[in-house]
Design a protein around this motif. Structure first.
Motif, short mmCIF file in Angstrom:
data_model
loop_
_atom_site.label_atom_id
_atom_site.label_comp_id
_atom_site.label_asym_id
_atom_site.label_seq_id
_atom_site.Cartn_x
_atom_site.Cartn_y
_atom_site.Cartn_z
N SER A 26 0.83 -1.20 0.00
CA SER A 26 0.00 0.00 0.00
C SER A 26 0.87 1.25 0.00
N GLN A 27 1.92 1.24 0.81
CA GLN A 27 2.83 2.38 0.86
C GLN A 27 3.57 2.54 -0.46
N ASP A 28 4.01 1.39 -1.04
CA ASP A 28 4.69 1.45 -2.33
C ASP A 28 3.78 2.07 -3.39
N VAL A 29 2.53 1.62 -3.43
CA VAL A 29 1.58 2.13 -4.41
C VAL A 29 1.36 3.62 -4.20
N LYS A 30 1.17 4.01 -2.96
CA LYS A 30 0.95 5.43 -2.66
C LYS A 30 2.16 6.27 -3.09
N HIS A 31 3.34 5.78 -2.80
CA HIS A 31 4.57 6.48 -3.17
C HIS A 31 4.72 6.55 -4.69
N LEU A 32 4.46 5.43 -5.37
CA LEU A 32 4.58 5.40 -6.83
C LEU A 32 3.58 6.35 -7.49
N LEU A 33 2.36 6.37 -6.96
CA LEU A 33 1.35 7.30 -7.51
C LEU A 33 1.76 8.74 -7.31
N GLN A 34 2.24 9.05 -6.12
CA GLN A 34 2.68 10.41 -5.83
C GLN A 34 3.83 10.81 -6.75
N LYS A 35 4.77 9.91 -6.94
CA LYS A 35 5.91 10.18 -7.82
C LYS A 35 5.42 10.37 -9.27
N GLY A 36 4.49 9.52 -9.70
CA GLY A 36 3.93 9.65 -11.05
C GLY A 36 3.26 10.99 -11.26
N GLU A 37 2.49 11.43 -10.26
CA GLU A 37 1.79 12.71 -10.37
C GLU A 37 2.78 13.88 -10.40
N GLU A 38 3.86 13.77 -9.61
CA GLU A 38 4.88 14.82 -9.63
C GLU A 38 5.57 14.88 -11.00
N LEU A 39 5.90 13.71 -11.53
CA LEU A 39 6.54 13.67 -12.84
C LEU A 39 5.62 14.19 -13.93
N GLU A 40 4.35 13.83 -13.83
CA GLU A 40 3.36 14.30 -14.81
C GLU A 40 3.23 15.82 -14.74
N ALA A 41 3.18 16.36 -13.53
CA ALA A 41 3.09 17.81 -13.35
C ALA A 41 4.34 18.51 -13.90
N GLY A 42 5.48 17.82 -13.84
CA GLY A 42 6.73 18.36 -14.37
C GLY A 42 6.91 18.08 -15.85
N LEU A 43 5.84 17.61 -16.51
CA LEU A 43 5.83 17.33 -17.94
C LEU A 43 6.83 16.24 -18.34
N LYS A 44 7.07 15.32 -17.44
CA LYS A 44 7.95 14.18 -17.72
C LYS A 44 7.06 12.95 -17.91
N ASP A 45 6.36 12.97 -19.05
CA ASP A 45 5.31 11.98 -19.30
C ASP A 45 5.83 10.54 -19.36
N GLN A 46 6.97 10.32 -19.99
CA GLN A 46 7.50 8.95 -20.10
C GLN A 46 7.81 8.39 -18.72
N ALA A 47 8.44 9.18 -17.88
CA ALA A 47 8.78 8.73 -16.52
C ALA A 47 7.51 8.53 -15.69
N ALA A 48 6.54 9.42 -15.83
CA ALA A 48 5.27 9.28 -15.10
C ALA A 48 4.56 8.01 -15.55
#
Length: 176
Positions: free
Chosen positions: A15-37
């Motif tokens: 659950s923590q891994d998923v939460k962390h991965l989602l948060q990281k994905g959203e940060e990357l997406e907000a930073g326009l790093k679509d491939q990494a997100a």
């Protein structure tokens, strides 16, 4: 008892891994790093294949990434992947505005590669999913209308293809 405690700790860790991965994905997406997100959302789906947010965001990003490619086969591969994630999200979460939005975007990308009757049918499906997405999540209306074809339909690539196709039908009035 020891087995139950171990299982609880594993689930909590996931659950923590998923939460962390989602948060990281959203940060990357907000930073326009679509491939990494996109990669972050795929990691979430490895842990939880039915995760709502990861499914629709992976679909949207696969469409976006595919749209940037010049190689038609690679683009189509991304579009098929996006359609798969959108379809899965819609099957699992039929009352999700985000799932309907992802499906409308996915169908829109595929429609750009279509012609004739296929194109007309696609437009109907796109509109249906976009309308349902707005109905389920009115706050996302600007995202749906801005991201698809409804605000500025007259100027979109698909619209011009549809109008050109319509003009070829004898006796048919086509609105521009």
């Amino acid at each position: 008892l020891l087995f139950c405690c171990t299982c609880c700790l594993l689930v909590a860790g996931w659950s923590q891994d998923v939460k962390h991965l989602l948060q990281k994905g959203e940060e990357l997406e907000a930073g326009l790093k679509d491939q990494a997100a996109y990669q972050q959302y795929l990691k979430v789906l490895e842990l939880q294949p039915a995760h709502h947010t990861a499914l629709y965001k992976a679909s949207i990003l696969a469409d976006r990434l595919g749209n940037r490619l010049h190689d038609k086969e690679q683009r189509n591969r991304y579009y098929r992947i996006a359609y798969h994630y959108a379809s899965t999200a819609l099957q699992l979460y039929p009352q999700s505005g985000d799932a309907h939005f992802a499906m409308s975007v996915s169908l829109g990308r595929v429609a750009l590669l279509s012609s004739g009757k296929e194109l007309v049918e696609s437009v109907k499906k796109i509109k249906s999913h976009a309308d349902r997405g707005i109905q389920l999540n009115p706050s996302a209306a600007s995202r749906v209308t801005g991201g698809l074809f409804f605000s500025g339909l007259k100027y979109s690539k698909m619209s011009s293809r549809l109008i050109n196709w319509c003009r070829k039908i004898p006796g048919r009035q086509c609105n521009e």
